[in-house]
Design a protein around this motif. Structure first.
Motif, PDB file in Angstrom:
ATOM      1  N   ASP A  38       0.775  -1.123   0.077  1.00 12.47           N
ATOM      2  CA  ASP A  38      -0.149   0.041   0.004  1.00 12.47           C
ATOM      3  C   ASP A  38       0.844   1.300  -0.069  1.00 12.47           C
ATOM      4  O   ASP A  38       0.529   2.050  -0.707  1.00 12.47           O
ATOM      5  CB  ASP A  38      -0.853   0.256   1.335  1.00 12.47           C
ATOM      6  CG  ASP A  38      -1.990  -1.053   1.355  1.00 12.47           C
ATOM      7  OD1 ASP A  38      -2.340  -1.656   0.199  1.00 12.47           O
ATOM      8  OD2 ASP A  38      -2.618  -1.177   2.468  1.00 12.47           O
ATOM      9  N   SER A  42       0.649   4.148  -2.976  1.00 13.39           N
ATOM     10  CA  SER A  42       0.432   5.337  -2.563  1.00 13.39           C
ATOM     11  C   SER A  42       1.441   6.116  -3.218  1.00 13.39           C
ATOM     12  O   SER A  42       1.300   7.502  -3.681  1.00 13.39           O
ATOM     13  CB  SER A  42       0.417   5.897  -0.825  1.00 13.39           C
ATOM     14  OG  SER A  42      -0.766   5.478  -0.554  1.00 13.39           O
ATOM     15  N   ILE A  45       1.101   6.345  -7.134  1.00 17.56           N
ATOM     16  CA  ILE A  45       0.040   7.430  -7.605  1.00 17.56           C
ATOM     17  C   ILE A  45       0.401   8.835  -7.370  1.00 17.56           C
ATOM     18  O   ILE A  45       0.048   9.707  -8.248  1.00 17.56           O
ATOM     19  CB  ILE A  45      -1.283   6.979  -6.711  1.00 17.56           C
ATOM     20  CG1 ILE A  45      -1.733   5.429  -7.081  1.00 17.56           C
ATOM     21  CG2 ILE A  45      -2.352   7.951  -6.978  1.00 17.56           C
ATOM     22  CD1 ILE A  45      -2.654   5.062  -5.803  1.00 17.56           C
ATOM     23  N   GLU A  46       1.179   9.207  -6.149  1.00 17.21           N
ATOM     24  CA  GLU A  46       1.332  10.571  -6.106  1.00 17.21           C
ATOM     25  C   GLU A  46       2.328  10.954  -7.139  1.00 17.21           C
ATOM     26  O   GLU A  46       2.470  12.195  -7.525  1.00 17.21           O
ATOM     27  CB  GLU A  46       1.810  10.807  -4.697  1.00 17.21           C
ATOM     28  CG  GLU A  46       0.741  10.637  -3.748  1.00 17.21           C
ATOM     29  CD  GLU A  46       0.898  11.201  -2.269  1.00 17.21           C
ATOM     30  OE1 GLU A  46       1.471  12.196  -2.155  1.00 17.21           O
ATOM     31  OE2 GLU A  46       0.228  10.860  -1.537  1.00 17.21           O
ATOM     32  N   GLY A  48       2.022   9.901  -9.944  1.00 15.04           N
ATOM     33  CA  GLY A  48       1.396   9.850 -11.308  1.00 15.04           C
ATOM     34  C   GLY A  48       1.572   8.383 -12.193  1.00 15.04           C
ATOM     35  O   GLY A  48       1.311   8.334 -13.359  1.00 15.04           O
ATOM     36  N   GLU A  50       1.110   4.256 -12.444  1.00 11.84           N
ATOM     37  CA  GLU A  50       0.218   3.066 -12.020  1.00 11.84           C
ATOM     38  C   GLU A  50       0.561   2.250 -10.838  1.00 11.84           C
ATOM     39  O   GLU A  50       1.684   1.896 -10.901  1.00 11.84           O
ATOM     40  CB  GLU A  50      -0.022   2.198 -13.357  1.00 11.84           C
ATOM     41  CG  GLU A  50      -1.024   2.967 -14.354  1.00 11.84           C
ATOM     42  CD  GLU A  50      -1.700   1.924 -15.308  1.00 11.84           C
ATOM     43  OE1 GLU A  50      -2.159   1.033 -14.836  1.00 11.84           O
ATOM     44  OE2 GLU A  50      -1.456   2.343 -16.451  1.00 11.84           O
ATOM     45  N   PRO A  51      -0.335   2.293  -9.981  1.00 10.14           N
ATOM     46  CA  PRO A  51       0.039   1.424  -8.734  1.00 10.14           C
ATOM     47  C   PRO A  51       0.145  -0.266  -9.305  1.00 10.14           C
ATOM     48  O   PRO A  51      -0.475  -0.619 -10.409  1.00 10.14           O
ATOM     49  CB  PRO A  51      -1.319   1.305  -8.003  1.00 10.14           C
ATOM     50  CG  PRO A  51      -2.380   1.994  -8.869  1.00 10.14           C
ATOM     51  CD  PRO A  51      -1.855   2.513 -10.076  1.00 10.14           C
TER      52      PRO A  51
ATOM     53  N   THR B 524      -4.045  15.045  -7.001  1.00 11.57           N
ATOM     54  CA  THR B 524      -2.485  14.483  -6.763  1.00 11.57           C
ATOM     55  C   THR B 524      -2.670  13.403  -5.801  1.00 11.57           C
ATOM     56  O   THR B 524      -1.717  12.605  -5.558  1.00 11.57           O
ATOM     57  CB  THR B 524      -1.755  15.126  -6.224  1.00 11.57           C
ATOM     58  OG1 THR B 524      -2.190  16.224  -5.223  1.00 11.57           O
ATOM     59  CG2 THR B 524      -1.456  16.526  -7.433  1.00 11.57           C
ATOM     60  N   ARG B 570      -6.628  11.559  -7.601  1.00 10.10           N
ATOM     61  CA  ARG B 570      -5.970  11.126  -8.849  1.00 10.10           C
ATOM     62  C   ARG B 570      -6.112   9.857  -8.846  1.00 10.10           C
ATOM     63  O   ARG B 570      -6.029   8.811  -8.252  1.00 10.10           O
ATOM     64  CB  ARG B 570      -4.331  11.584  -8.681  1.00 10.10           C
ATOM     65  CG  ARG B 570      -3.774  10.966  -9.897  1.00 10.10           C
ATOM     66  CD  ARG B 570      -2.403  10.934  -9.917  1.00 10.10           C
ATOM     67  NE  ARG B 570      -1.921  12.277 -10.265  1.00 10.10           N
ATOM     68  CZ  ARG B 570      -0.727  12.891 -10.043  1.00 10.10           C
ATOM     69  NH1 ARG B 570       0.300  12.193  -9.465  1.00 10.10           N
ATOM     70  NH2 ARG B 570      -0.309  14.056 -10.249  1.00 10.10           N
TER      71      ARG B 570
END
Lengths: 250, 670
Positions: A38, A42, A45-46, A48, A50-51, B524, B570
């Protein structure tokens, strides 16, 4: 602690896929392995990105969703745990961790660490049940005493969570531990006797149809099974299968 | 608009029998032309799907997991209640009914609860016939144990994995129907809207979570069996994917949400260990059969434990405060969940907590190990066992009963519960509130049913342990197959429901627009960031203790959080493929609206009842001093909330509760 993660990324079933490096920091021993994932997601994602996609749900070791091959072992280095029950205290600061999906022909990758395990559902559909309707017209539960020993053995087999660690571990990608657990549960109980022969033949046939390999008695599945399902179940299934086929059922 | 609960006439004990005798039936040939959609494959959904398919309906079943076997009923631990009276300890249908209504603090509907108690015994027969391996004694008969809030042993169990065994039973029945082609199973699909045609529920819009495809599915009736909404608190014992979306979409299409603020906080969960935590793990209530709950008597001991300089096991017997046994001598450690949770909070708030955060109490098996050890030694002919022998035998006996739970505890905390008392703290576990349903389990949208935890009907303001499994299976195996048939008997001439009518197309368009909205958000932050904040503010303002000021503050804060969420979230990746962030975004958006309604409902209900504790409403003196104070004169009703087009603006409709067969009393466990 700081970790270097080498994670399998694959965009879809047709994509070739590759290992990708990620650094994570600030990981605590009390975190579960999935909570560590996780943290990574995170961060991704922050930024930009893809997780990393992975299956998970209950996070207490019972739903059977989570399925990561960690450092070459299904569900990682712990014994009798699923990935979600593995805690980061099992790893050392600075360690490199390899994370891959279950790999088996019958479990095609959907994306990253997520695989398609619907073959297991189809094995159960082939006979992993007692054919009794839910009309409520069954006999009183206590009119059928069952020796405690049999009931306990049936229970032990029935605790399989269908995660697929056995298949991922097996060099033949065999599903015999999974299939035999259900067959054992029902063959140990009087309720399962009526259809015992058809059941074992149909379920074993389905298992073969799905593309799972055969058992060569290595026993790695039993070691990696998060629920400690015993290899005895495979012996029981083979016995049931032989007896069913010898009696001319096909 | 008044609500009609459609309770059949006649004496309580005859209502269900009379109902079944008088309903209209659908002939087998017609059943083949009728479709039913079931959303969810937990105990209620899987059992309903299997039973309806066996009857001959065409069933389409949906679950978001990769297999129906993974629904969160699988995680239920302790057991399932049934009024079998196998122990001969005075149990009966009436007593199970009575215990359930009393345990729910007189906020449930008598007729529904009585029916539940009535069918409970049959559930056990059914499950045994399916091959569910319940625990048995040496004579080969079924074993029982006791749960909170009752004085009999009526709980059937399979070690600490009863939910797993029952769900796999229902899953096997479902699998049998899938194999016969009577159930069309849609794994990895999520319901994103309910479709109404001419006022009736006629289908759903679903998203394929692998391809991202938006699909229109039509049917003659829709069953929502999608579970509870405890995840509004972020940290709960629910699975990560458990969500309110299916129920919430039905609510927004006109189904009332009933008693949304009734939340069960389970007293025995593993305490929070850090800010990264994603979920809380329950330790089964069955542990309270043998474990004793305590905190230190002396403040200096508590401080030393919190500082890490003293261990619980080193505190002498006379310096331990077994506060449940002290406050509630009649029920002791087996008081109902709401009472036990509040008592733990009271001790911890007073400074007696036993971990570094001060938010934990002990659950201790020391005396159980000694008791069982002596008993086992005696049974095996050793009349004079040594302490070491007692310990060995006692630990083995405890392991046989609770082994998997002890193992689970040790894995998470890295502490051995056979040597050190367990540390536990209350956590969100179950939601008694849910979609309002009548006696038929139908919401006030014709043809839309709700079953299991997704409805509100049986547990009032507090659910007793081992009753959720009972209700889920009762609804699916034994209630819905009758009540849906009665409704569908009027639909035999309708023919197939087209899935390309204007209503379906409009619903599909709306769902797609919402998804586009999420994908185009320019923020974001990941979804979890907002979900965690929602959880924290719900726990602070609408958690174990509530007051008017906090609830108003909570509503305001959720509104602000919601705006920030849509502006600053986001969602990476694409909508036409696997996208777990997109899935979460839709669920969290619905949980926020639900959170608002929960605060509104809790504010409106200014009494304390069951799990809903208003600090303004407590007993001020007498033997019950400090206990929750119910207000029957003003609040003996079900709060049903009607959607009015805007979140937080729902209108309250009251369904008065009448108790004819049970004397309404103050709930005392003293």
């Amino acid at each position: 602690m700081k970790l270097l993660l080498k994670i399998w990324r694959q965009n879809g079933p047709q994509d070739k896929g590759k290992m990708v490096d990620y650094n994570v920091d600030g990981i605590e021993g009390d975190m579960s392995f999935l909570e560590m994932m996780d943290v990574l997601n995170s961060q991704l994602i922050e930024k930009g990105d893809e997780p990393v996609i992975f299956d998970h749900d209950c996070r207490e070791g019972i739903c059977g969703s989570c399925s990561m091959f960690i450092n070459g072992e299904a569900h990682g280095p712990g014994r009798n745990v699923t990935t979600c029950q593995l805690h980061m205290r099992s790893f050392k600061d600075g360690e490199t961790i390899f994370i891959e999906p279950w790999r088996a022909e019958a479990f095609p990758v959907i994306k990253d660490l997520m695989v398609d395990r619907s073959a297991f559902d189809r094995i159960i559909q082939a006979g992993g049940y007692v054919s009794v309707n839910t009309s409520g017209n069954t006999q009183d539960a206590n009119s059928l005493p069952i020796p405690k020993e049999d009931a306990d053995l049936a229970f032990d087999a029935a605790t399989c969570i269908g995660c697929g660690a056995c298949v991922a571990t097996c060099k033949n990608a065999s599903a015999m531990l999974f299939t035999s657990a259900k067959i054992s549960q029902l063959s140990l109980l009087p309720q399962g006797q009526v259809e015992a022969k058809e059941r074992v033949i149909n379920m074993v046939n389905q298992m073969d149809l799905e593309g799972f390999g055969n058992c060569t008695n290595t026993g790695a599945c039993e070691v990696e099974c998060p629920k400690g399902i015993s290899l005895d179940n495979i012996a029981r299934m083979n016995r049931e299968y032989l007896s069913a086929t010898a009696k001319g059922k096909k | 608009m008044a609500l009609d609960s459609k309770i059949p006439e006649g004496p309580l004990k005859d209502k269900w029998t009379n109902y079944k005798n008088q309903i209209d039936l659908v002939n087998p040939a017609n059943k083949r032309n009728i479709d039913v959609i079931v959303v969810g494959t937990g105990l209620a959904g899987a059992s309903a799907s299997a039973s309806l398919a066996e009857l001959g309906y065409n069933v389409k079943t949906f679950c978001f997991q990769d297999s129906p076997r993974r629904a969160h009923s699988i995680a239920a631990q302790g057991g399932i209640n049934a009024a079998k009276n196998y122990q001969g300890d005075g149990d009966s249908t009436y007593r199970l009914f009575y215990d359930t209504v009393k345990g729910g603090d007189y906020r449930s509907r008598e007729a529904n609860v009585y029916r539940l108690a009535e069918v409970s015994a049959n559930i056990i027969d059914q499950c045994v016939a399916q091959g569910v391996p319940f625990a048995r004694d040496y004579g080969g008969l079924l074993d029982n144990r006791s749960f909170g809030g009752v004085l009999v042993s009526r709980t059937f169990y399979a070690k600490g994995q009863t939910g797993q065994q029952l769900l796999l039973g229902a899953y096997s029945a479902l699998s049998r129907q899938i194999a016969k082609g009577k159930v069309e199973m849609h794994n990895r699909h999520e319901m994103l809207d309910l479709v109404k045609v001419d006022g009736k529920a006629r289908g759903i819009i679903a998203r394929n979570l692998v391809t991202g495809e938006i699909q229109r599915h039509s049917a003659h009736a829709v069953v929502i069996a999608s579970g509870g909404y405890g995840n509004v608190f972020f940290l709960s014992t629910n699975a990560m994917g458990s969500n309110v979306t299916a129920a919430w979409k039905a609510h927004k299409k006109g189904a009332h949400m009933a008693n949304p603020c009734f939340t069960q906080i389970h007293p025995t969960c593993i305490p929070v260990s850090g800010g990264f935590q994603s979920k809380l793990t329950l330790m089964s209530e069955s542990l309270r059969n043998d474990g004793r709950i305590w905190v230190p008597k002396k403040m200096e001991d508590a401080k030393a434990i919190q500082a890490g300089t003293l261990k619980g096991k080193d505190i002498a017997e006379e310096n331990r405060d077994y506060y449940l046994e002290r406050r509630y001598p009649a029920f002791g450690n087996l008081v109902p969940r709401d009472v036990a949770s509040r008592a733990a909070k009271e001790r911890c708030d007073a400074g007696f907590g036993v971990n570094k955060t001060g938010e934990a109490v002990y659950l201790d098996f020391k005396s159980a190990i000694v008791r069982y050890g002596k008993q086992e030694a005696f049974v095996h002919g050793n009349k004079n066992p040594s302490d070491a022998e007692i310990q060995t035998l006692g630990k083995a006996a405890v392991a046989a009963k609770y082994g998997n739970l002890f193992q689970m505890y040790e894995k998470i905390t890295d502490e051995n519960p056979y040597e050190m008392p367990m540390k536990i703290y209350p956590a969100v576990h179950y939601t008694m509130g849910g979609l309002w349903v009548d006696y038929d389990l139908m919401t006030d949208i014709p043809g839309c049913y709700a079953a299991g935890e997704a409805n509100f009907s049986d547990h009032g303001a507090n659910r007793l342990g081992a009753s959720a499994l009972m209700q889920g299976l009762a609804d699916g195996y034994f209630v819905l197959p009758y009540t849906i048939g009665n409704y569908l008997s009027k639909d035999i001439r309708t023919g197939e429901i087209p899935n390309d009518s204007a209503e379906f197309m409009a619903a599909e368009k709306e769902v797609k627009a919402r998804i586009d909205g999420f994908m185009n958000a320019k923020g974001t932050k990941p979804v979890d960031h907002f979900h965690m904040r929602l959880g924290k503010l719900m726990w602070e303002n609408c958690g174990m203790a509530r007051n008017a000021e906090g609830l108003q503050k909570g509503m305001k804060e959720i509104k602000a959080l919601k705006e920030e969420f849509f502006a600053n979230v986001r969602i990476p990746g694409v909508a036409n493929g696997v996208n777990q962030e997109l899935e979460k975004a839709g669920r969290v958006a619905d949980l926020m609206e639900l959170g608002e309604l929960m605060c509104k409902d809790a504010l409106e209900r200014s009494e304390s009842c069951g799990g809903h504790f208003r600090e303004e409403s407590v007993e001020l003196d007498g033997i019950q001093k400090g206990e929750a104070k119910r207000d029957d004169e003003n609040f003996s009703f079900v709060s049903a909330w009607q959607w009015n087009g805007e979140s937080g603006k729902q209108e309250l409709i009251k369904e008065p509760l009448e108790f004819k067969d049970i004397a309404v009393k103050q709930r005392s466990y003293k």
